[in-house]
Design a protein around this motif. Structure first.
Motif, mmCIF file in Angstrom:
data_model
loop_
_atom_site.group_PDB
_atom_site.id
_atom_site.type_symbol
_atom_site.label_atom_id
_atom_site.label_comp_id
_atom_site.label_asym_id
_atom_site.label_seq_id
_atom_site.Cartn_x
_atom_site.Cartn_y
_atom_site.Cartn_z
ATOM 1 N N UNK A 96 0.839 -1.215 0.000
ATOM 2 C CA UNK A 96 0.000 0.000 0.000
ATOM 3 C C UNK A 96 0.871 1.261 0.000
ATOM 4 N N UNK A 97 2.069 1.186 0.624
ATOM 5 C CA UNK A 97 2.983 2.343 0.614
ATOM 6 C C UNK A 97 3.558 2.545 -0.786
ATOM 7 N N UNK A 98 3.899 1.429 -1.430
ATOM 8 C CA UNK A 98 4.439 1.502 -2.794
ATOM 9 C C UNK A 98 3.402 2.120 -3.728
ATOM 10 N N UNK A 99 2.168 1.648 -3.634
ATOM 11 C CA UNK A 99 1.098 2.170 -4.504
ATOM 12 C C UNK A 99 0.883 3.664 -4.283
ATOM 13 N N UNK A 100 0.878 4.074 -3.002
ATOM 14 C CA UNK A 100 0.638 5.494 -2.677
ATOM 15 C C UNK A 100 1.757 6.366 -3.248
ATOM 16 N N UNK A 101 3.009 5.907 -3.119
ATOM 17 C CA UNK A 101 4.134 6.708 -3.622
ATOM 18 C C UNK A 101 4.166 6.712 -5.150
ATOM 19 N N UNK A 102 3.841 5.569 -5.744
ATOM 20 C CA UNK A 102 3.744 5.488 -7.210
ATOM 21 C C UNK A 102 2.792 6.554 -7.740
ATOM 22 N N UNK A 103 1.636 6.608 -7.075
ATOM 23 C CA UNK A 103 0.587 7.547 -7.481
ATOM 24 C C UNK A 103 1.051 8.991 -7.290
ATOM 25 N N UNK A 104 1.653 9.255 -6.130
ATOM 26 C CA UNK A 104 2.067 10.631 -5.806
ATOM 27 C C UNK A 104 3.156 11.140 -6.745
ATOM 28 N N UNK A 105 4.084 10.246 -7.126
ATOM 29 C CA UNK A 105 5.248 10.681 -7.925
ATOM 30 C C UNK A 105 5.118 10.345 -9.410
ATOM 31 N N UNK A 106 4.090 9.547 -9.733
ATOM 32 C CA UNK A 106 3.927 9.094 -11.118
ATOM 33 C C UNK A 106 5.176 8.346 -11.603
ATOM 34 N N UNK A 107 5.601 7.369 -10.788
ATOM 35 C CA UNK A 107 6.758 6.527 -11.141
ATOM 36 C C UNK A 107 6.307 5.076 -11.135
ATOM 37 N N UNK A 108 7.187 4.171 -11.589
ATOM 38 C CA UNK A 108 6.805 2.754 -11.599
ATOM 39 C C UNK A 108 7.051 2.095 -10.243
ATOM 40 N N UNK A 109 6.618 0.850 -10.133
ATOM 41 C CA UNK A 109 6.703 0.116 -8.863
ATOM 42 C C UNK A 109 8.136 -0.004 -8.377
ATOM 43 N N UNK A 110 9.065 -0.282 -9.294
ATOM 44 C CA UNK A 110 10.466 -0.475 -8.910
ATOM 45 C C UNK A 110 11.028 0.791 -8.273
ATOM 46 N N UNK A 111 10.827 1.941 -8.906
ATOM 47 C CA UNK A 111 11.361 3.205 -8.373
ATOM 48 C C UNK A 111 10.722 3.515 -7.022
ATOM 49 N N UNK A 112 9.409 3.329 -6.914
ATOM 50 C CA UNK A 112 8.728 3.594 -5.635
ATOM 51 C C UNK A 112 9.291 2.706 -4.526
ATOM 52 N N UNK A 113 9.555 1.437 -4.853
ATOM 53 C CA UNK A 113 10.117 0.503 -3.853
ATOM 54 C C UNK A 113 11.516 0.941 -3.425
ATOM 55 N N UNK A 114 12.340 1.327 -4.394
ATOM 56 C CA UNK A 114 13.708 1.766 -4.077
ATOM 57 C C UNK A 114 13.685 2.975 -3.147
ATOM 58 N N UNK A 115 12.753 3.887 -3.372
ATOM 59 C CA UNK A 115 12.658 5.086 -2.533
ATOM 60 C C UNK A 115 12.202 4.738 -1.120
#
Length: 569
Positions: free
Chosen positions: A12-31
């Motif tokens: 759910x954190x990955x999805x929220x950050x993906x949405x906020x930054x408009x990035x893919x799952x991999x980048x959101x996970x790395x962050x």
């Protein structure tokens, strides 16, 4: 080599950050693995700002330190800027003295002699201050444990301001001000500053009182960036901001001494890795082979021709240092074999003739070979002096504390420390240290570990991903280069050993099954893996992504960290 795949962040954190930054799952996970979970945190990460540096007056004793320096300037007192002989110490002395010289001519610098005085504040240094009418000493990257020395200085009418970042002992020296964020009662929000970083916070506080802005202090950040890289402090929080802007200074308008060093190494743009492996060893070489004064002279020089002469001299020291540490490392490895100590939990070696200036480097080299807590001793006056290095996850400082019955003095960090002891205590100390480590270390820590950020397929690697990863820099402890793992790879038949001594491995890898993307992969020192990858059987790799430039053409390549035959652990 242990491969450890980091836990996947919560979905759910990955999805929220993906949405906020408009990035893919991999980048959101790395962050998220780097503690970045919101748009605001990502903005601070990708766009470091000097406005996000903490108020220096949050540090305990900062007001006292500033008031004492202001008083010294007003009364035209002589100020001695005192620092350790390593990179952190010499850059801190260069920073503080060059700033104070914009306010007064009554400033001098003092670096203790590594061989005659040893680490930190010395009685000789205090006597020098007294004999030369210095009423205020500002000590940088040392002093937090110098209780008896500060007492002696006080008796001689000399005031001390201590700027340190090492762990305090039971008693704090009775200086005018003690700036060290690691003090238990210091409320400063960021605890991981290096010594030069603490010095910079003092300069920031002084400048603030004089109506200057952070913009005025940017030219000093080249020194702070070098110290952050060299001292291996976490590149998070304030350190990341200062390293980011410091690298910009290094690559655009560095001070004359750094210009002269860069001219010798013939590299157009430096990363923090270049600072660690190219700039820092040269600055360190002065204190290791001759005297730290040479490094301060280089870093404070304003005439380029003179700076070029100093840089050439330091390059000679560095070449001597390389030869010396290579020879001592070979002798130390031989000693381990002769004493049949290859299977111990610790490495402790001693030779009275080893050069004190390089024992820290030798300790690091031995740790690379045997991967266990390591101490390298040599004779220093009537005592033995050692440099300690640890392995990831093990606190060597605590282990030394448990052996304190045999130690005269020691100080340092979780992974690196220095100590002295009497020669007659060497054998008892060596055995006690072995006992303490064997009892307290988690045995899996004795095998090198590669921490893997994510398991991916080759098709996920593209120019867009690389552009984002580059913005994660500067890399270092707390913000390491992302490491990936990919299974089911085969070599396309171009695998070979390269390099002058044919010890490096160069492959072109592709997926054994559906993923037919191809990448050149280079593995430094991995030539012994050629046979494994040449069988045509699938293998797994761990790597970082890198850029390769060849005849004007830039392409992405994989920088291999390890290779294992498929399903082989």
């Amino acid at each position: 080599m242990r491969w450890t795949l980091k836990p996947k962040p919560e979905a759910h954190k990955v999805e929220a950050l993906k949405e906020a930054l408009q990035v893919n799952t991999l980048v959101a996970s790395l962050l998220i693995q780097r503690g970045i979970e919101s748009y605001e945190e990502a903005k601070q990460f990708f766009r470091p700002s000097l406005d996000d540096l903490h108020d220096p007056y949050l540090m305990k004793d900062m007001t006292l330190a500033v008031e004492r320096i202001k008083s010294a300037l007003a009364l035209k007192e002589n100020i001695l800027v005192y620092g350790d002989y390593d990179v952190d110490g010499t850059t801190a002395v260069a920073l503080m003295s060059s700033y104070l010289r914009t306010r007064t001519a009554s400033v001098a610098t003092y670096i203790p002699d590594r061989y005659k005085e040893g680490y930190g504040i010395s009685f000789e240094g205090i006597d020098f201050a007294c004999d030369n009418d210095f009423s205020l000493v500002i000590a940088l990257d040392c002093g937090i444990k110098a209780v008896d020395k500060i007492k002696y200085a006080k008796e001689r009418g000399i005031d001390f301001i201590i700027c340190d970042h090492h762990r305090p002992g039971e008693h704090i020296p009775e200086a005018i001000a003690v700036l060290d964020p690691k003090q238990k009662d210091c409320k400063y929000p960021y605890k991981e500053l290096c010594g030069c970083g603490v010095g910079f916070k003092l300069v920031q506080a002084l400048a603030e009182k004089e109506g200057k802005s952070m913009e005025d202090l940017i030219p000093y950040l080249d020194l702070v960036a070098i110290a952050i890289g060299a001292d291996m402090v976490p590149i998070t929080g304030e350190n990341r901001i200062m390293a980011y802007f410091g690298l910009q200074v290094i690559n655009s308008l560095p001070r004359v001494g750094i210009q002269a060093l860069i001219a010798q190494i013939k590299k157009s743009e430096l990363t923090i890795t270049d600072v660690v492996f190219i700039i820092a060893p040269r600055i360190n070489a002065a204190g290791r082979m001759k005297h730290g004064d040479h490094a301060v002279a280089l870093l404070t020089e304003t005439n380029y021709d003179l700076a070029a002469q100093y840089a050439a001299e330091i390059e000679r020291f560095n070449l001597d240092r390389r030869d010396t540490d290579k020879q001592i490392t070979e002798e130390a490895l031989t000693q381990i074999e002769v004493l049949k100590e290859q299977s111990r939990y610790t490495t402790v070696v001693y030779n009275e003739s080893w050069h004190k200036g390089v024992i820290g480097i030798v300790a690091s080299r031995l740790t690379e070979t045997y991967y266990r807590p390591t101490l390298v001793f040599t004779k220093s006056g009537d005592k033995l002096a050692a440099s300690a290095r640890s392995v990831s996850g093990f606190d060597v400082y605590n282990a030394l504390e448990a052996c304190s019955d045999y130690i005269e003095q020691f100080g340092g960090h979780k992974y690196a420390a220095g100590l002295t002891l009497r020669e007659e205590n060497y054998e008892a100390f060596k055995q006690t240290f072995e006992d303490v480590v064997s009892r307290t270390i988690n045995k899996h820590l004795l095998m090198p570990e590669i921490k893997i950020d994510a398991k991916i397929q080759l098709k996920e690697i593209d120019a867009k991903l690389w552009r984002i990863i580059k913005q994660f820099a500067p890399f270092g402890p707390g913000n390491m280069t992302p490491i990936f793992m990919t299974d089911d790879l085969i070599d396309t038949g171009y695998g070979r050993c390269v390099g002058d001594d044919k010890t490096h491995l160069r492959l072109t890898v592709t997926g054994a099954n559906t993923d037919n993307h191809k990448f050149v992969a280079i593995g430094f020192g991995m030539g012994d893996k050629l046979e494994m990858v040449s069988t045509g059987q699938p293998f797994s790799t761990v790597y970082s992504i890198d850029e390769n430039e060849w005849q004007g053409h830039i392409s992405l390549q994989l920088k291999l960290r390890d290779i294992k035959a498929q399903n082989n652990g």
